[in-house]
Design a protein around this motif. Structure first.
Motif, short mmCIF file in Angstrom:
data_model
loop_
_atom_site.label_atom_id
_atom_site.label_comp_id
_atom_site.label_asym_id
_atom_site.label_seq_id
_atom_site.Cartn_x
_atom_site.Cartn_y
_atom_site.Cartn_z
N GLU A 1 40.29 -59.30 -22.16
CA GLU A 1 41.70 -59.62 -22.12
C GLU A 1 42.07 -60.36 -23.40
N VAL A 2 43.30 -60.14 -23.85
CA VAL A 2 43.80 -60.77 -25.07
C VAL A 2 44.56 -62.03 -24.67
N ARG A 3 44.10 -63.16 -25.18
CA ARG A 3 44.75 -64.45 -24.93
C ARG A 3 45.44 -64.88 -26.22
N GLY A 4 46.64 -64.37 -26.40
CA GLY A 4 47.36 -64.55 -27.66
C GLY A 4 47.65 -65.98 -28.04
N LYS A 5 47.98 -66.81 -27.08
CA LYS A 5 48.34 -68.20 -27.36
C LYS A 5 47.22 -68.93 -28.09
N HIS A 6 45.98 -68.64 -27.73
CA HIS A 6 44.84 -69.33 -28.33
C HIS A 6 44.04 -68.44 -29.28
N SER B 1 24.24 -60.07 -22.73
CA SER B 1 23.74 -60.22 -24.10
C SER B 1 24.08 -59.01 -24.97
N LYS B 2 24.52 -57.93 -24.37
CA LYS B 2 24.86 -56.72 -25.13
C LYS B 2 26.32 -56.70 -25.58
N ILE B 3 27.11 -57.68 -25.19
CA ILE B 3 28.54 -57.67 -25.51
C ILE B 3 28.79 -57.58 -27.01
N ALA B 4 28.08 -58.35 -27.80
CA ALA B 4 28.30 -58.33 -29.25
C ALA B 4 28.06 -56.94 -29.83
N LEU B 5 27.02 -56.27 -29.38
CA LEU B 5 26.73 -54.91 -29.85
C LEU B 5 27.79 -53.92 -29.36
N ILE B 6 28.16 -54.02 -28.10
CA ILE B 6 29.16 -53.11 -27.53
C ILE B 6 30.49 -53.23 -28.27
N THR B 7 30.90 -54.45 -28.57
CA THR B 7 32.20 -54.66 -29.19
C THR B 7 32.20 -54.46 -30.71
N SER B 8 31.05 -54.68 -31.35
CA SER B 8 31.02 -54.51 -32.81
C SER B 8 30.75 -53.08 -33.24
N GLU B 9 30.07 -52.31 -32.40
CA GLU B 9 29.74 -50.92 -32.73
C GLU B 9 30.05 -50.00 -31.55
N PRO B 10 31.31 -50.00 -31.08
CA PRO B 10 31.64 -49.20 -29.89
C PRO B 10 31.66 -47.70 -30.19
N ASP B 11 31.40 -46.91 -29.14
CA ASP B 11 31.59 -45.47 -29.26
C ASP B 11 33.07 -45.13 -29.16
N ASP B 12 33.82 -45.96 -28.43
CA ASP B 12 35.26 -45.78 -28.31
C ASP B 12 35.89 -47.11 -27.93
N ILE B 13 37.17 -47.23 -28.27
CA ILE B 13 37.98 -48.40 -27.91
C ILE B 13 39.32 -47.86 -27.46
N PHE B 14 39.88 -48.44 -26.39
CA PHE B 14 41.24 -48.05 -26.00
C PHE B 14 41.91 -49.20 -25.25
N ALA B 15 43.24 -49.19 -25.28
CA ALA B 15 44.02 -50.16 -24.52
C ALA B 15 44.11 -49.65 -23.10
N ASP B 16 44.12 -50.56 -22.14
CA ASP B 16 44.20 -50.17 -20.74
C ASP B 16 45.29 -50.96 -20.02
N GLY B 17 46.44 -51.09 -20.68
CA GLY B 17 47.56 -51.77 -20.05
C GLY B 17 47.36 -53.27 -19.96
N LYS B 18 47.79 -53.81 -18.84
CA LYS B 18 47.69 -55.25 -18.62
C LYS B 18 46.87 -55.52 -17.36
N ASN B 19 46.22 -56.68 -17.34
CA ASN B 19 45.46 -57.05 -16.16
C ASN B 19 46.38 -57.70 -15.13
N LYS B 20 45.81 -58.18 -14.04
CA LYS B 20 46.61 -58.73 -12.94
C LYS B 20 47.45 -59.93 -13.33
N ILE B 21 47.05 -60.64 -14.37
CA ILE B 21 47.83 -61.81 -14.78
C ILE B 21 48.69 -61.52 -16.01
N GLY B 22 48.84 -60.25 -16.35
CA GLY B 22 49.78 -59.84 -17.39
C GLY B 22 49.28 -59.87 -18.81
#
Length: 145
Positions: A123-128, A82-103
């Protein structure tokens, strides 16, 4: 934005669904400009979702109290989703961490709430045009990049 009660309810129900993907929309990615600035990943117009695979992965890998103590972490509970919305909307930091196991590109959000550091991985699902919960961890104090 999806409310806290609905996210917790979805996470609880997601634990019983392993044979197909189910997802719940959390809301639009509202800080896409900040994400682009910090990560180089353009998620303008994307929607943030949580799915049963992300919930099940998180609980399997980071929901065991004994194992998490050995890692210096705190076990994730279903209520933590339930904290995801708060974590992502008001983060202390954001960074890219490469790619996951499925690319797929991975974005990490970190935030301290009441002395507990949360590390939410999407994960970023660009197609959708989606960003989806990949993992969630927590520990005392802040996470370092």
């Amino acid at each position: 934005m999806l409310d806290f009660i609905k996210i917790t309810k979805f996470a609880t129900e997601a634990m019983d669904i392993a044979d197909r993907r189910t997802q719940e929309i959390i809301g639009k990615v509202e800080n896409a400009a900040l994400i682009l600035e910090k990560t180089g990943l353009d998620v303008r117009g994307y929607t943030r979702v949580i799915d049963n695979y992300g919930v099940r992965h998180t609980m399997k890998q980071h929901g065991n109290e004994v194992l998490e103590i050995k890692r210096g972490q705190i076990a994730v509970t279903l209520d933590d989703f339930s904290k995801i919305a708060l974590i992502t909307s008001e983060p202390d930091d954001i960074f890219a961490d490469g790619k996951n196991k499925i690319g797929r590109d991975v974005i990490v959000f970190v935030k301290v709430i009441d002395g507990i550091g949360y590390r939410h991985v999407e994960e970023v699902r660009g197609k959708h045009k989606l960003v989806a919960t990949d993992s969630l961890r927590k520990k005392k104090g802040a996470w370092s990049a």
